[in-house]
Design an enzyme around this catalytic site. Structure first.
Site, PDB file in Angstrom:
ATOM      1  N   HIS A   4       0.637  -1.316   0.006  1.00  0.00           N
ATOM      2  CA  HIS A   4       0.131  -0.029  -0.012  1.00  0.00           C
ATOM      3  C   HIS A   4       0.887   1.234   0.010  1.00  0.00           C
ATOM      4  CE1 HIS A   4      -4.083  -1.721   0.953  1.00  0.00           C
ATOM      5  NE2 HIS A   4      -3.385  -2.825   1.204  1.00  0.00           N
ATOM      6  N   ASP A  54       3.792   9.677  -1.191  1.00  0.00           N
ATOM      7  CA  ASP A  54       2.722   8.710  -0.769  1.00  0.00           C
ATOM      8  C   ASP A  54       2.399   7.529  -1.862  1.00  0.00           C
ATOM      9  OD1 ASP A  54       0.426   8.351   0.734  1.00  0.00           O
ATOM     10  OD2 ASP A  54      -0.090  10.124   0.774  1.00  0.00           O
TER      11      ASP A  54
END
Length: 760
Positions: A173, A387
């Site tokens: 993730h 991110d």
């Protein structure tokens, strides 16, 4: 989601097993003291809920959130939940330590310096093993295991070592760093090999996928063709193909958009602006309080715009939501202090009376309030320095069915690959960030509508349910079932079977006319000792075997990893007992009534080429042993063995890792890792093959086998309906029954002898 009953013991395995650091539920204590489990918010939980509805049986393995003894497995909303134990030290070293103070900063471009501590790695290794041990036995034959995120990168290989019959997927993730950064990580190759236990590896961005493939190519030297990696097996084990693909995660777009149509939430959005003094413009930042999110850069840019007089605090207000995160970690404590100091300075210098220039909210908001905030905001700033995806950007877009609002998005967030109609910005360039904010504040309604229409098309068409289904469909196509060479787990944990069950099985077995009784030696007939030559077998257990061997209709064999001569020296068994050494590669003298031709001796022949290969392996293992004091190398007629039981400190783990790295370079060798031992055999055989041959040679109606080691699992896996398999000691096993120790072995053999004597 409230807890109901424990999983039905008659259906102990599941078609799909999700493995994540946390369970999808949080515990709440009710007024009467009872515990209620409530569904956790989050995209992964939402995605899995929709997927679980499509399978016959789904399970989730994860930590329940509190250190110490975990709750028993339970069911919630049709999903079986299996809590994993983490002690306080695990939380500090595995989670806060290696996961979040080593891996997190390294994988996020070393925005802060990662810390490396060997005790943290030990905890990470142990915790990953616990998750794998919980997941492997609850997965149905041919089922699917989906492992999630950086905390569990060793789990795919650990599960594969137990269950080669299942498909394994892994999704990361967070970003995956460049090979130059990843190379700084101690135990980097262990991480890569752990991940390559999966059939399919998913990443958020194409650059992450490419970074991973580059790391495998450079650090492991594996063959790569496109995005497919050829993973060599240990020794003679076959090559596997692992696919690497990009699967950008999303949100439950329809649910968020529906909230934006709720009249109460619309009213709440109006009220929020009123509470702020009805400014002309509201600018919003929503982040976990994390140094990767670029909050300091954003506040710096905002402060300078106020200093320059380019923003009037009477007309424009900024809201910064900073959800608490990892507050025990020093880097996060420091970040909170810096952010709050900066907010205080900006408000002290620029806030009008009765209104903040920056409204700082250091707490969480529920989904409804969060949607109201998105609807109240004219501009949302997503300025992450690095991110994996950043779902705030997608949530904002889904919250604007009115086609108003502007998204300012960092090009270093994964969302930037998809949301190209946003105002993209380099957050490290404060001047560029200031210009982007001004552009967003001044954007005409028509331009806002055009951009938001494009953004909403992307977000609404590609939701989290599609993400999950796309991954699992690809895994279904990719996962190549190998025909399990590792046995299916029948028993887990350490608790011995009920004595009555063991005795009943012995009684049924003893009634059969022709029997083979076979046993491992070390750890079964003799307690494990640090010095192999100081072993003392249980004389009464050996005596029972001798007596059994003299009875009509019974064949007895000792099947050991020891060399045949060594096994003979320590047991002094009569010729009526067959000795099998070197895991089946050496067979001693056979009783005259046994059909010797059934045993395939041709496979045991040593050729000059095999002699040369064995000498080379021995030399390499001795080199590894010299580098890790306390380890030693044993030579056998057909094998070389690295023993690590007496290694100092982490020497055993490190020596084993070096040996297994070497093993993948030996395509013609059988490599068998065991308890603190790795054996390299140039003759392809196993205890399972040996026991099967002995059973046929003795024309046995059924056989009994006692074993304690990983190498004994090949025997347990061969058991037929009437065969009796007993695991000695703890650990997951394919054996049908478990007994405690060598004392229990003696009792089993004496009981079997008595039963056979009663039979006459």
């Amino acid at each position: 989601m409230s807890s109901t009953s424990a999983p039905d013991p008659s259906s102990p395995t599941h078609e799909l097993v999700v493995v994540a650091n946390r369970l999808p539920v949080d515990s709440h204590t009710l007024p009467d003291g009872a515990t209620e489990w409530v569904t956790s918010p989050g995209g992964l939980v939402t995605a899995m809920e929709s997927v679980m509805r499509t399978v016959d049986s789904g399970a989730w393995v994860g930590w329940a959130g509190a250190p110490g003894e975990p709750p028993a497995p339970f069911e919630a909303d049709g999903m079986s939940l299996y809590p994993v134990r983490l002690d306080q030290q695990d939380v500090e070293r595995y989670y806060e330590g290696f996961s979040n103070a080593t891996l997190w900063p390294l994988y996020h471009d070393v925005i802060v310096d990662p810390e490396f501590h060997r005790t943290w790695w030990d905890a990470y290794l142990g915790a990953n093993r616990r998750f794998a041990e919980a997941a492997a036995p609850v997965t149905a034959p041919g089922g699917t295991v989906w492992v999630h995120d950086y905390q569990l990168q060793l789990v795919p290989l650990m599960i594969r070592e137990k269950r080669t019959d299942v498909r394994i997927g892994f999704f990361n993730h967070i970003p995956f760093p460049s090979v130059e950064l990843f190379s700084q990580l101690p135990k980097r190759n262990s991480i890569l090999r752990g991940l390559l236990g999966a059939d399919l590896l998913g990443f958020q961005r194409e650059s992450d996928s490419l970074n991973f493939v580059a790391a495998v190519r450079k650090l492991l030297g594996y063959h790569v063709e496109g995005m497919t990696i050829s993973v060599p097996g240990l020794g003679a084990a076959p090559v596997r193909e692992v696919e690497v693909r990009t699967f950008p995660i999303s949100i439950d777009s329809a649910a968020v958009s529906a909230l934006a149509e709720d009249p109460q939430i619309r009213e709440r959005a109006v009220q929020l602006r009123h509470d702020l003094g009805d400014p002309e413009k509201v600018v919003l930042g929503v982040d976990r309080l994390d140094y990767t999110k670029g909050i300091r850069h954003r506040l710096k840019a905002w402060g300078e715009l106020l200093d320059d007089g380019l923003i009037d605090p009477h007309d424009t207000v900024m809201i910064q939501v900073a959800t608490p995160s990892r507050e025990r970690v020093d880097a996060y404590k420091q970040l909170r202090d810096e952010v709050e100091l900066t907010v205080g300075r900006i408000n002290g210098e620029h806030a009008p009376l009765g209104r903040p220039a920056v409204s700082y909210q250091h707490h969480s908001f529920d989904r409804r309030d969060m949607t109201a905030l998105y609807m109240a905001a004219d501009v949302v700033l997503v300025t992450a320095l690095r991110d994996g995806m950043n779902l705030v950007a997608k949530e904002y877009v889904a919250s604007r069915p009115d086609l108003r609002g502007v998204l300012v998005l960092s090009e270093f967030a994964g969302a930037a690959d998809e949301l190209r109609a946003a105002v993209l910005v380099n957050p490290h360039d404060i001047d560029e960030l200031k210009s982007a904010i001004l552009r967003a504040l001044a954007m005409p309604a028509e331009e806002q509508e055009e951009a938001m229409r494009s953004l909403r098309h992307q977000v609404m068409e590609n939701d989290v349910q599609n993400w999950a289904h796309d991954f699992l469909e690809r895994l279904e196509q990719t996962g190549r079932l190998e025909g399990s060479s590792a046995p299916v787990v029948r028993l887990t944990g350490d608790a011995p079977s009920q004595a009555a069950d063991v005795d009943r099985a012995l009684q049924e077995f003893a009634e059969l006319p022709r029997l083979l009784i076979a046993s491992d030696f070390d750890g079964v007939l003799a307690p494990i000792v640090s010095e192999r030559d100081a072993v003392h077998p249980d004389s009464k257990a050996l005596g029972a075997l001798r007596e059994l061997a003299e009875m009509p209709g019974i064949a007895v064999a000792l099947v050991s990893g020891r060399a045949l001569a060594n096994l003979d020296a320590h047991t002094r068994m009569p010729s009526s007992v067959v000795l099998v050494g070197s895991h089946g590669a050496e067979v001693g003298a056979l009783p005259p009534w046994m059909q010797a031709e059934v045993l395939d001796q041709s496979a045991l022949a040593m050729t000059p080429e095999k002699e040369e290969l064995l000498a080379s392996i021995t030399t390499t293992l001795r080199r590894i042993s010299r580098a890790h004091p306390g380890t030693e190398v044993e030579t056998k007629p057909t094998a070389a063995v690295l023993h690590t039981r007496n290694a100092r400190g982490r020497g055993g783990i490190n020596a084993t890792e070096s040996a297994l790295e070497y093993a993948v370079t030996l395509p013609d060798v059988t490599v068998t890792p065991g308890k603190e031992v790795v054996e390299f055999s140039v003759v392809h055989t196993s205890k399972g093959v040996a026991v099967d041959a002995l059973a046929r040679a003795s024309a046995a109606d059924a056989w009994l086998y006692l074993g304690d080691d990983v190498t004994d699992e090949s025997v347990f896996a061969e058991a037929g309906e009437r065969d009796l398999t007993l695991k000695v000691g703890g650990g997951d096993t394919a054996a049908g029954l478990r007994i405690a120790d060598t004392d229990a072995v003696r009792e089993v053999l004496q009981r079997l002898l008595a039963l056979r004597q009663q039979r006459g």
